[in-house]
Scaffold this active site. Structure first.
Site, PDB file in Angstrom:
ATOM      1  CE1 TYR A  35     -94.732 -27.165 -28.243  1.00 21.08           C
ATOM      2  CE2 TYR A  35     -95.447 -28.480 -26.133  1.00 21.08           C
ATOM      3  CZ  TYR A  35     -94.809 -27.903 -26.350  1.00 21.08           C
ATOM      4  OH  TYR A  35     -93.276 -28.053 -26.586  1.00 21.08           O
ATOM      5  CD  GLU A  53     -95.148 -28.057 -31.931  1.00 24.59           C
ATOM      6  OE1 GLU A  53     -96.622 -27.471 -31.670  1.00 24.59           O
ATOM      7  OE2 GLU A  53     -94.571 -28.293 -31.549  1.00 24.59           O
ATOM      8  CG  ASP A  94     -81.410  -8.074 -40.142  1.00 19.97           C
ATOM      9  OD1 ASP A  94     -82.558  -7.052 -39.447  1.00 19.97           O
ATOM     10  OD2 ASP A  94     -80.509  -9.066 -39.306  1.00 19.97           O
ATOM     11  CB  THR A 132     -85.716  -8.030 -33.566  1.00 14.37           C
ATOM     12  OG1 THR A 132     -85.483  -6.798 -34.147  1.00 14.37           O
ATOM     13  CG2 THR A 132     -84.458  -9.112 -33.310  1.00 14.37           C
ATOM     14  CE  LYS A 138     -82.175  -5.684 -32.108  1.00 16.34           C
ATOM     15  NZ  LYS A 138     -82.205  -7.272 -32.936  1.00 16.34           N
ATOM     16  NE  ARG A 147     -85.573  -9.426 -25.216  1.00 17.11           N
ATOM     17  CZ  ARG A 147     -84.679  -8.901 -25.629  1.00 17.11           C
ATOM     18  NH1 ARG A 147     -84.181  -9.006 -26.554  1.00 17.11           N
ATOM     19  NH2 ARG A 147     -84.698  -7.566 -25.234  1.00 17.11           N
TER      20      ARG A 147
HETATM   21  N1  DSN Z   1     -78.159  -7.389 -30.289  1.00 16.98           N
HETATM   22  C1  DSN Z   1     -78.687  -7.242 -31.259  1.00 16.98           C
HETATM   23  C2  DSN Z   1     -77.936  -5.763 -31.455  1.00 16.98           C
HETATM   24  O1  DSN Z   1     -77.561  -5.286 -30.206  1.00 16.98           O
HETATM   25  O2  DSN Z   1     -77.584  -5.265 -32.685  1.00 16.98           O
HETATM   26  C3  DSN Z   1     -78.487  -7.363 -32.494  1.00 16.98           C
HETATM   27  O3  DSN Z   1     -79.018  -9.227 -32.716  1.00 16.98           O
END
Ligand code: DSN
Length: 414
Positions: A53, A55, A199, A225, A228, A234
């Site tokens: 933990y 925080e 974003d 994120t 991707k 993730r």
């Molecule tokens: N789920 C993602 C996507 O497929 O673009 C976005 O959050």
């Protein structure tokens, strides 16, 4: 991957994981937001760092025993700074939507006006859709793409901004295939005194790989994120100007989240390290070349690509000319071992659960080492499947072909 303890102790869970690994090996992943992490990233996630933990932030934690965790978090932050020329970085966000929630919390009060891209024009739920926390807590007004070109109309964005005077302008997408003019967004925001928020969840890897312009030096705050095109675990990160560091950190913790997932922070650090290598530039370049080859092949076969092509890793394909719709196409392609996601098209006459299009992306197949020739082959399989959706024999035959192609280009294990 070997999971010796898991296999022995819990064969039921192990067998399901094995089945998924086999599926990923045998099938083609064309979901634009998915990728295959390296074995090193995978190993970092399965470590004892999950036991801790922590925080708070390095040097200021609410629990003892965090000196080592501080090291991994600071290393991850340092690598992001190098990748994106960021002044301040927070690597704790658990995923994209929580990261965006923290950004809004840092800069806005409930009810404040925000300008973002409409979901059915390629935006994201967390950019102000009415069923999402963003649309419920904040007063979103939305811009879209031009009806004829399928491209974001910056004159319209300016017009709406001047009329609505939002406190923040959001640039970014989950289903848009053209480059964004970050500077133009910033100029418009400056005219109306709005914060700029990018974003870059979908294109962070392409930015890290120097194929797409980087908004981080231009915008006030940027989220992404990490799983991707960036090909990490993730999760998510937030980057901002130093002057907003404190408000972003407080919004992430204690504002939005509790303890960070330290094993994921370690895996993020590994992925950022991989993205800093020269090979990642080649990878990013090939993702775009592959997407462009794929888009051209679809066009040559009579499909309509929204905006007429792609500058990044994805494309949205309108299936109306092929008498098909998104859900049906998604299911047909699943039968031949190809995963895609149904997608709305701008001003879609069909409902979101069964929209008129599909979204396709090339990050995962590029990780497998596939190039333009394979992209054309894959489009031919997709086209043949959609033309023969009732013909099980043909579909089974295509499934075999997909499996053979996958065997030729295994998911990297090094
Ligand atoms: N789920 C993602 C996507 O497929 O673009 C976005 O959050």
């Amino acid at each position: 991957m070997k999971y010796n303890h898991l296999q022995q102790q819990d064969p039921a869970v192990w067998a399901i994981i094995e089945k998924e690994e086999q599926r990923q090996n045998d099938e083609l992943e064309l979901i634009a937001s998915e990728n295959y992490v390296s074995p090193a990233v995978l190993e970092a996630m399965a470590t004892v760092l999950t036991n801790k933990y922590s925080e708070g932030y390095a040097g200021h934690r609410y629990y003892g025993g965090n000196a080592v965790i501080d090291e991994i978090e600071l290393l991850a932050i340092d690598r992001v700074k190098q990748l994106f020329q960021a002044e301040h970085v927070n690597v704790q966000p658990l995923s994209g939507s929580p990261a965006n929630a923290a950004v809004y919390m840092a800069f806005l009060n409930p009810g404040d006006k925000v300008l973002g891209l409409k979901l059915d024009h390629g935006g994201h739920l967390s950019h102000g859709h009415k069923v999402n926390f963003s649309g419920r807590l904040y007063n979103f007004v939305q811009y879209g793409v031009n009806d004829k070109t399928g491209v974001i109309d910056m004159d319209e964005v300016r017009e709406i901004a001047l009329r609505e005077k939002p406190k923040m302008i959001v640039a970014g997408f989950s289903a848009y295939s053209r480059e964004i003019d970050w500077q133009k967004f910033k100029d418009i925001a400056d005219e109306v005194g709005a914060y700029t928020f990018a974003d870059i969840a979908h294109i962070a890897g392409l930015i890290a790989g120097k194929q797409i312009k980087n908004p981080v030096p231009i915008f006030d705050v940027v989220s992404t994120t990490t799983h991707k095109t960036l090909r990490g675990p993730r999760g998510a990160i937030i980057m901002c100007k130093e002057k907003y560091a404190k408000q972003i950190n407080s919004a992430v913790f204690p504002g939005m989240q509790g303890g960070p997932h330290d094993h994921i922070t370690a895996a993020k650090a590994v992925a950022f390290g991989e993205a800093l290598r020269p090979e990642f530039i080649e990878y990013s370049k090939q993702i775009i070349l592959n997407a462009q080859a794929m888009a051209q092949e679809f066009i040559d076969r009579g499909y309509r690509i929204i905006s007429g092509g792609t500058d990044n890793h994805l494309m949205v394909i309108d299936l109306s000319a092929k008498s098909s719709v998104g859900k049906e196409a998604e299911r047909t392609l699943e039968k031949i071992g190809i995963s895609v996601s149904r997608s709305t098209i701008p001003n879609d006459p069909n409902p979101p659960m069964n929209p008129s299009g599909i979204r396709i992306g090339t990050p995962a197949v590029t990780t497998r080492g596939m190039k333009e020739e394979e992209m054309k082959l894959i489009v031919s399989y997709i086209d043949e499947a959609l033309e023969n959706k009732e013909n099980d024999l043909k579909l089974n035959n295509l499934k075999e072909k997909v499996k053979l192609l996958c065997a030729e280009f295994p998911i990297p294990t090094k």
